[in-house]
Motif scaffolding. Structure first.
Motif, PDB file in Angstrom:
ATOM      1  N   VAL A 139       0.839  -1.199   0.000  1.00  0.00           N
ATOM      2  CA  VAL A 139       0.000   0.000   0.000  1.00  0.00           C
ATOM      3  C   VAL A 139       0.875   1.250   0.000  1.00  0.00           C
ATOM      4  CG1 VAL A 139      -1.916  -1.147   1.182  1.00  0.00           C
ATOM      5  CG2 VAL A 139      -0.164   0.043   2.534  1.00  0.00           C
ATOM      6  N   ASP A 140       0.300   2.376  -0.393  1.00  0.00           N
ATOM      7  CA  ASP A 140       1.048   3.634  -0.308  1.00  0.00           C
ATOM      8  C   ASP A 140       0.805   4.257   1.069  1.00  0.00           C
ATOM      9  OD1 ASP A 140      -1.392   4.919  -0.324  1.00  0.00           O
ATOM     10  OD2 ASP A 140      -1.231   5.651  -2.391  1.00  0.00           O
ATOM     11  N   GLY A 141       1.315   5.449   1.261  1.00  0.00           N
ATOM     12  CA  GLY A 141       1.224   6.101   2.563  1.00  0.00           C
ATOM     13  C   GLY A 141      -0.196   6.356   3.026  1.00  0.00           C
ATOM     14  N   ASP A 142      -1.152   6.326   2.101  1.00  0.00           N
ATOM     15  CA  ASP A 142      -2.555   6.538   2.463  1.00  0.00           C
ATOM     16  C   ASP A 142      -3.318   5.226   2.620  1.00  0.00           C
ATOM     17  OD1 ASP A 142      -2.233   9.326   2.298  1.00  0.00           O
ATOM     18  OD2 ASP A 142      -2.458   9.245   0.108  1.00  0.00           O
ATOM     19  N   GLY A 143      -2.600   4.103   2.523  1.00  0.00           N
ATOM     20  CA  GLY A 143      -3.274   2.817   2.655  1.00  0.00           C
ATOM     21  C   GLY A 143      -3.922   2.343   1.371  1.00  0.00           C
ATOM     22  N   VAL A 144      -3.673   3.028   0.268  1.00  0.00           N
ATOM     23  CA  VAL A 144      -4.244   2.617  -1.022  1.00  0.00           C
ATOM     24  C   VAL A 144      -3.377   1.511  -1.620  1.00  0.00           C
ATOM     25  CG1 VAL A 144      -4.773   3.378  -3.384  1.00  0.00           C
ATOM     26  CG2 VAL A 144      -5.268   4.882  -1.426  1.00  0.00           C
TER      27      VAL A 144
END
Ligand code: CTP
Ligand code: MG
Length: 232
Positions: A139-144
């Motif tokens: 995931v990326d830093g936003d949880g995506v």
């Protein structure tokens, strides 16, 4: 006979267990650390077991730990890698193979240990590992979700990690010279160009991290009938 030294980092502070000293929690009627060292001491080729302990326990180690003359203790460090480094310094010079095994994995089996020793005695650097059952997402830093790695190629790393003694010593020496913090031992030797293989670990060889893991370990012991009398 191959001379095997075992390094047991047991110097952590168990933050995710609410500050409990995990190696000294009781599992199936015995301290986790006692269960952890026994299968190594049961081997005739194990010449030394070096346990890195928190300072207070290093000052007053429990008698059950020191009962076997092959056990030596060192003081742990701030990070796991520091504890391993301190223990490595106490490994006998004539050891052929070094195994590093977390004190927080008390259910390691003789079969897993044997696979690690056999590989390192043959000159290989290996870690015990198991297939991953969950689908893992990056995931990326936003949880995506940005990526779904192929599960067939993923392994969960366990310990023991096993090395020809010179390989692990050389990696720690080079890391110290370069000012690199040693985190994972296999990652450290790989950083210096050593090929790291895997041998089959075991699902039961879980790491006790939270209270839920301790309950799971108790259940696994009860299932195999290994729990101490009266503790099932
Ligand atoms: N360890 C160590 N020295 C440290 C940190 C960890 O010897 N400074 C050891 C632990 O005692 C444990 C193993 O490394 O046997 C794996 O670490 P982990 O499971 O993370 O234990 P803790 O660091 O104690 O737990 P937490 O991270 O929750 O604080
Ligand atoms: Mg930790």
């Amino acid at each position: 006979m191959t001379r095997v030294a075992v390094v047991i980092p047991a110097g952590g502070s168990g933050r995710r267990m609410g500050g409990a000293l995990k190696p000294f929690l009781v599992l199936g009627g015995e301290p986790v650390l006692a269960r952890c060292v026994r299968p190594f001491l049961d081997r005739a080729d194990v010449v030394a077991v070096i346990v890195a302990l928190p300072p207070l326990l290093h000052a007053a180690p429990p008698a059950w730990l020191m009962a076997d003359h092959r056990v030596a203790i060192v003081v742990g460090g701030a990070e796991r890698g520091d504890s391993v480094r301190n223990a490595l310094a106490a490994v006998p010079a004539d050891a052929d193979v070094v195994l590093v095994h977390d004190a927080a994995r008390p259910l390691v089996s003789p079969a897993v240990i044997e696979r690690c020793v056999a590989a390192a005695a043959a000159g290989r650097s290996v870690i015990a590992a198991v297939a991953v059952v969950d689908t893992i997402k990056v995931v990326d830093g936003d949880g995506v979700v940005v990526n779904t790695p192929d599960r067939a190629r993923l392994r969960a790393a366990q310990t023991p990690q096993a090395f020809p003694a010179a390989v692990l010593r050389d990696a720690y020496d080079r890391a110290a010279a370069a000012g690199i913090a040693a985190t994972d031992d296999a990652a450290l030797v790989a950083r210096f160009g050593v090929v790291v293989g895997t041998v089959a670990g075991a699902v039961e060889n879980l790491k006790i991290t939270t209270a839920a893991d301790l309950a799971l370990a108790e259940a696994l012991l009860a299932r195999t009938g290994e729990a101490a009398p009266g503790v099932q």
